[in-house]
Scaffold this motif. Structure first.
Motif, PDB file in Angstrom:
ATOM      1  N   SER A 107       7.125  10.933  -7.243  1.00  0.00           N
ATOM      2  CA  SER A 107       8.412  10.377  -6.556  1.00  0.00           C
ATOM      3  C   SER A 107       8.910   8.988  -7.490  1.00  0.00           C
ATOM      4  O   SER A 107       7.994   8.575  -8.045  1.00  0.00           O
ATOM      5  N   PRO A 108       9.966   8.775  -7.417  1.00  0.00           N
ATOM      6  CA  PRO A 108      10.542   7.819  -8.318  1.00  0.00           C
ATOM      7  C   PRO A 108      10.169   6.242  -7.697  1.00  0.00           C
ATOM      8  O   PRO A 108       9.953   6.403  -6.389  1.00  0.00           O
ATOM      9  N   THR A 129      11.122   4.806  -3.691  1.00  0.00           N
ATOM     10  CA  THR A 129      11.337   5.920  -2.458  1.00  0.00           C
ATOM     11  C   THR A 129      10.775   5.665  -1.218  1.00  0.00           C
ATOM     12  O   THR A 129       9.937   5.274  -1.027  1.00  0.00           O
ATOM     13  N   VAL A 130      11.652   5.635  -0.176  1.00  0.00           N
ATOM     14  CA  VAL A 130      11.376   5.417   1.192  1.00  0.00           C
ATOM     15  C   VAL A 130      10.781   6.694   1.830  1.00  0.00           C
ATOM     16  O   VAL A 130      11.461   7.636   1.840  1.00  0.00           O
ATOM     17  N   VAL A 131       9.670   6.416   1.991  1.00  0.00           N
ATOM     18  CA  VAL A 131       8.849   7.864   2.670  1.00  0.00           C
ATOM     19  C   VAL A 131       8.741   7.934   4.250  1.00  0.00           C
ATOM     20  O   VAL A 131       8.522   9.011   4.795  1.00  0.00           O
ATOM     21  N   PHE A 148       7.239   2.687   1.390  1.00  0.00           N
ATOM     22  CA  PHE A 148       7.822   2.852   0.078  1.00  0.00           C
ATOM     23  C   PHE A 148       6.599   3.679  -0.711  1.00  0.00           C
ATOM     24  O   PHE A 148       5.623   3.109  -0.608  1.00  0.00           O
ATOM     25  N   ARG A 167       5.480   5.551  -4.732  1.00  0.00           N
ATOM     26  CA  ARG A 167       5.723   5.522  -6.301  1.00  0.00           C
ATOM     27  C   ARG A 167       4.839   6.404  -6.778  1.00  0.00           C
ATOM     28  O   ARG A 167       3.633   6.338  -6.502  1.00  0.00           O
ATOM     29  N   ASN A 168       5.101   7.515  -7.228  1.00  0.00           N
ATOM     30  CA  ASN A 168       4.421   8.477  -7.802  1.00  0.00           C
ATOM     31  C   ASN A 168       3.364   9.291  -7.079  1.00  0.00           C
ATOM     32  O   ASN A 168       2.298   9.509  -7.045  1.00  0.00           O
TER      33      ASN A 168
END
Length: 60
Positions: free
Chosen positions: A5-6, A9-11, A30, A32-33
């Motif tokens: 994920s960049p 990215t709001v998950v 948020f 990342r990866n």
């Protein structure tokens, strides 16, 4: 294994409401990866909302 994920990215997102059901803030997670990289508690009112406040609101 983490999913790619960049950054930024709001998950997950949860809106926070007071007892009068007015929207007072939100919690954003948020990634990342594929891993949690940041947790943010936003307050949309004059009062400050802490992570502990958000947890109590989300549990009720």
């Amino acid at each position: 294994m983490a999913a790619p994920s960049p950054a930024g990215t709001v998950v997950a997102e949860a809106q926070l409401f007071d007892t009068a059901e007015d929207w007072i803030g939100e919690v954003l997670a948020f990634a990342r990866n594929g891993y949690l990289s940041w947790l943010e508690v936003c307050s949309w009112s004059d009062s400050t909302v802490t992570l502990a406040d958000a947890l109590r609101m989300l549990r009720s």
